[in-house]
Design an enzyme around this catalytic site. Structure first.
Site, PDB file in Angstrom:
ATOM      1  N   ASP A 193       0.921  -1.137   0.093  1.00 53.23           N
ATOM      2  CA  ASP A 193      -0.037  -0.220  -0.106  1.00 53.23           C
ATOM      3  C   ASP A 193       0.949   1.360   0.097  1.00 53.23           C
ATOM      4  OD1 ASP A 193      -2.349   1.453   0.499  1.00 53.23           O
ATOM      5  OD2 ASP A 193      -3.154  -0.752   1.121  1.00 53.23           O
ATOM      6  N   ASP A 229      -3.206   4.550  -2.262  1.00 53.53           N
ATOM      7  CA  ASP A 229      -4.281   5.045  -1.603  1.00 53.53           C
ATOM      8  C   ASP A 229      -4.803   6.423  -2.085  1.00 53.53           C
ATOM      9  OD1 ASP A 229      -6.041   4.425   0.999  1.00 53.53           O
ATOM     10  OD2 ASP A 229      -5.116   6.301   1.562  1.00 53.53           O
ATOM     11  N   GLU A 256      -6.305   3.720  -6.084  1.00 55.65           N
ATOM     12  CA  GLU A 256      -7.678   4.027  -5.532  1.00 55.65           C
ATOM     13  C   GLU A 256      -8.223   5.114  -5.828  1.00 55.65           C
ATOM     14  OE1 GLU A 256      -9.999   3.552  -1.065  1.00 55.65           O
ATOM     15  OE2 GLU A 256      -8.107   4.631  -1.402  1.00 55.65           O
ATOM     16  N   HIS A 278     -11.076  -4.054   2.900  1.00 59.04           N
ATOM     17  CA  HIS A 278     -11.142  -3.710   4.226  1.00 59.04           C
ATOM     18  C   HIS A 278     -11.871  -2.262   4.505  1.00 59.04           C
ATOM     19  CE1 HIS A 278      -8.534  -0.893   2.305  1.00 59.04           C
ATOM     20  NE2 HIS A 278      -8.298  -0.009   3.404  1.00 59.04           N
ATOM     21  N   ASP A 279     -12.554  -1.965   3.490  1.00 55.82           N
ATOM     22  CA  ASP A 279     -13.449  -0.601   3.878  1.00 55.82           C
ATOM     23  C   ASP A 279     -14.862  -1.051   3.861  1.00 55.82           C
ATOM     24  OD1 ASP A 279     -11.038   1.239   4.374  1.00 55.82           O
ATOM     25  OD2 ASP A 279     -11.213   1.710   2.394  1.00 55.82           O
TER      26      ASP A 279
HETATM   27  O1  TEU Z   1     -10.161   4.839   1.716  1.00 58.46           O
HETATM   28  C1  TEU Z   1     -10.318   6.049   0.785  1.00 58.46           C
HETATM   29  C2  TEU Z   1     -11.804   6.243   0.657  1.00 58.46           C
HETATM   30  O2  TEU Z   1     -12.233   6.816  -0.132  1.00 58.46           O
HETATM   31  C3  TEU Z   1     -13.016   5.301   1.109  1.00 58.46           C
HETATM   32  O3  TEU Z   1     -13.087   3.899   0.987  1.00 58.46           O
HETATM   33  C4  TEU Z   1     -13.105   5.515   2.645  1.00 58.46           C
HETATM   34  O4  TEU Z   1     -12.204   5.722   3.380  1.00 58.46           O
HETATM   35  C5  TEU Z   1     -14.130   4.943   3.464  1.00 58.46           C
HETATM   36  O5  TEU Z   1     -15.062   4.532   2.786  1.00 58.46           O
HETATM   37  C6  TEU Z   1     -14.598   5.624   4.707  1.00 58.46           C
HETATM   38  O6  TEU Z   1     -16.076   5.330   4.925  1.00 58.46           O
HETATM   39  C7  TEU Z   1      -8.560   4.769   1.745  1.00 58.46           C
HETATM   40  C8  TEU Z   1      -8.331   3.545   2.588  1.00 58.46           C
HETATM   41  O7  TEU Z   1      -8.691   2.365   1.731  1.00 58.46           O
HETATM   42  C9  TEU Z   1      -8.927   3.655   3.896  1.00 58.46           C
HETATM   43  O8  TEU Z   1      -8.784   2.343   4.806  1.00 58.46           O
HETATM   44  C10 TEU Z   1      -8.419   4.958   4.818  1.00 58.46           C
HETATM   45  O9  TEU Z   1      -9.174   4.961   5.811  1.00 58.46           O
HETATM   46  C11 TEU Z   1      -8.435   6.225   3.787  1.00 58.46           C
HETATM   47  O10 TEU Z   1      -8.283   5.874   2.613  1.00 58.46           O
HETATM   48  C12 TEU Z   1      -7.334   6.923   4.413  1.00 58.46           C
HETATM   49  O11 TEU Z   1      -6.029   6.838   4.071  1.00 58.46           O
END
Ligand code: TEU
Ligand code: CA
Length: 560
Positions: free
Chosen positions: A98, A199, A254, A326-327
């Protein structure tokens, strides 16, 4: 179409904190992953993507990095890392790290230095602005509630954080910052990593107007002034030239707020930028207003989104497909039926995700059909996103039970409960107290049980992975939706000019009629169907029978 390894690869995502704890402190770690290398290899995946493992105070579980060049203490050491990468490579598995460079941790020495004074050497590594009328510089909201601006009392200036206040945004306008980031990337590439998952990479360039959002815009709207900002493509090209250009690596960005059109600018085959991206249209299809309010998925909309991306990028850019990460909530709880048809629907979703054109991503536990967990009170949650939302909604007068219900379904912690290895204490994840409770269903749903069961979700996942390897029409084929307006059946053909396949997935618990020849694309109507793979017991006549609850099939279409 150019054939390359990362197009044919399947990626397995590991959330290190929750995968395997090797030393009983309740936190997953690198040595835990090393212990499970043979399991990972047994799946038949090609690439492992690790969520952040760098030093971090963990306000956002590693997405707030305080030292980009070292391993988080709880996770292990650089020596462990080297051993892990050797172990993966020995098994012909590549490793993707990442890369979190839209923001750092507020505990990064850069930020600590930046805060010292307006003239400090690192001041311009971050984004500082004067307030307006006693408030923040503009109306931008942070992803994890509140304003995106935090007042620094000492200097009287605000700094920008699109995520938590502990995650200040880095200033990509500054060439010194960029060269630090590129040097850091090269360090990891030299250490042997095979690529990066980047990210929120499409947020790194901010519109210099720093204008307010328009009434019709929300945080991740395509047109928001920091989504696909004006210098994004310059930065990505520079990054590629200075880090990855001469190396055989893969990149996946992402990219919230992506449309097919925007995606083509970032991942188009001739753009010299990224290889592929994660778009959010699909995992936001069941939202009502925001992620905390949802309705049951309308399959027609879901299919339309997939069709749009499959066709929109075909021959021009590469798709990446995922049903969770993971989100996100667990895919079987969100898009399947995690009760009566858990096993069938988990298999159906695996078959679907692994049949689409593009690179598929599987998240740890998805191969077992792991489900959303049981949450009794706010004290059970660990994720700052969930906890912040809870307090915000309470403050706005929402009923606690309603808020908890939203969290039960949508909280990111559903994906973050420990990997279920066996039926022993803590699912075999840890001998200590896990940092987050294990899902109580681990006694039934776990690796050990499924390894012993020929009809398990795990056995099916492995079979499906093998199937994809030997049927390249699923990788490079052209996608055509069949019976688009059916609210229960997701059927499509994949055709790479040589091989022609029909994929049919019943996304409901009712019986659904099988597609007839007339429903197929014209060029395929004269072909006969032969059943190749199914999540139900397989027998010849089945290709022409109706589909039972959550039944999923792949059939070949061959000349009569
Ligand atoms: O996620 C960014 C994002 O746009 C979304 O997935 C959001 O964080 C999430 O839906 C919140 O409800 C990335 C990472 O995958 C995430 O784990 C981090 O928290 C975020 O960036 C900040 O680095
Ligand atoms: Ca540990």
């Amino acid at each position: 179409m150019k054939r390359v390894w990362w197009k044919e690869a399947v990626v397995y995502q590991i959330y290190p904190r929750s995968f395997k704890d090797s030393n009983g402190d309740g936190i997953g770690d690198l040595r835990g992953i090393i212990e499970k290398l043979d399991y990972i290899a047994s799946l038949g995946i090609d690439v492992v993507w690790l969520n952040p493992i760098y030093s971090s105070p963990n306000y956002d579980n590693g997405y707030d990095i305080s030292d980009y060049e070292n391993i988080m203490e709880e996770f292990g050491t650089l020596e462990d890392f080297d051993e892990l990468i050797r172990g993966l490579h020995a098994r012909k598995i590549r490793l993707v790290m990442d890369l979190v460079v839209n923001h750092s941790s507020s505990f990064h020495p850069w930020f600590i230095e930046a805060k010292k004074s307006k003239t400090s050497a690192r001041r311009n590594f971050y984004i500082w602005r004067q307030g307006v009328a006693g408030g923040p510089p503009n109306d931008w909201k942070a992803c994890f509630t509140g304003s995106a601006w935090q007042l620094d009392k000492e200097s009287g200036e605000y700094y920008l954080h699109l995520f938590a206040p502990e995650q200040p945004d880095l200033n990509w306008e500054n060439p010194e910052l960029r060269s630090e980031v590129f040097a850091m990337m090269n360090l990891w590439l030299d250490r042997g990593v095979d690529g990066f998952r980047m990210d929120t990479i499409n947020l790194i360039s901010k519109d210099p107007s720093y204008r307010n959002l328009k009434p019709e815009e929300s945080m991740f709207s395509t047109t928001a002034p920091y989504v696909y900002g004006p210098k994004l493509h310059d930065y990505i090209r520079e990054m590629r030239q200075k880090t990855m250009a001469q190396r055989d690596v893969m990149t996946v960005g992402e990219a919230p707020g992506s449309t097919v059109e925007k995606a083509l600018d970032l991942v188009g085959e001739n753009r010299g930028e990224l290889d592929m991206l994660f778009q959010f249209e699909l995992v936001e299809a069941d939202w009502v207003g925001d992620k905390w309010h949802h309705q049951k998925l309308d399959l027609r909309r879901f299919k339309k989104i997939i069709e749009h991306w499959q066709q929109g990028l075909y021959g021009r850019a590469w798709n990446s497909n995922f049903l969770m990460n993971h989100d996100q909530p667990r895919s079987v709880s969100r898009f399947g039926d995690d009760r009566q048809y858990r096993s069938e629907s988990a298999k159906a979703l695996l078959l679907l995700n692994l049949s689409l054109g593009g690179t598929p991503y599987l998240y740890e536990g998805e191969e077992l059909g792991m489900t959303n967990s049981v949450w009794n009170s706010i004290g059970d949650f660990r994720d700052l996103d969930s906890i912040n939302y809870y307090h915000e909604a309470l403050g706005l007068g929402e009923k606690e039970e309603a808020i908890l219900d939203s969290l039960r379904f949508m909280s990111r912690d559903n994906a973050r409960t420990p990997m279920q290895w066996d039926a022993s204490a803590n699912a075999g994840f840890s001998t200590g107290k896990p940092w987050i409770d294990v899902n109580p269903n681990y006694r039934e749903i776990n690796v050990k049980a499924q390894e012993a069961e020929p009809e398990s979700v795990l056995a099916f996942a492995k079979a499906m992975l093998r199937f994809r390897k030997t049927h390249q029409a699923l990788v490079y084929g052209q996608f055509s939706l069949v019976r688009a307006d059916d609210p229960k059946l997701f059927a499509f053909t994949m055709d790479d000019g040589e091989e022609k396949l029909l994929v049919a997935v019943n996304m409901s618990s009712e019986t659904v009629p099988v597609p007839t020849a007339e429903e197929l694309p014209l060029s395929l109507q004269a072909f006969t169907l032969k059943l190749l793979l199914s999540n139900y017991p397989k027998h010849e006549s089945r290709a022409s029978e109706n589909l039972s609850a959550w039944e999923a099939r792949i059939c070949s279409l061959s000349q009569k």
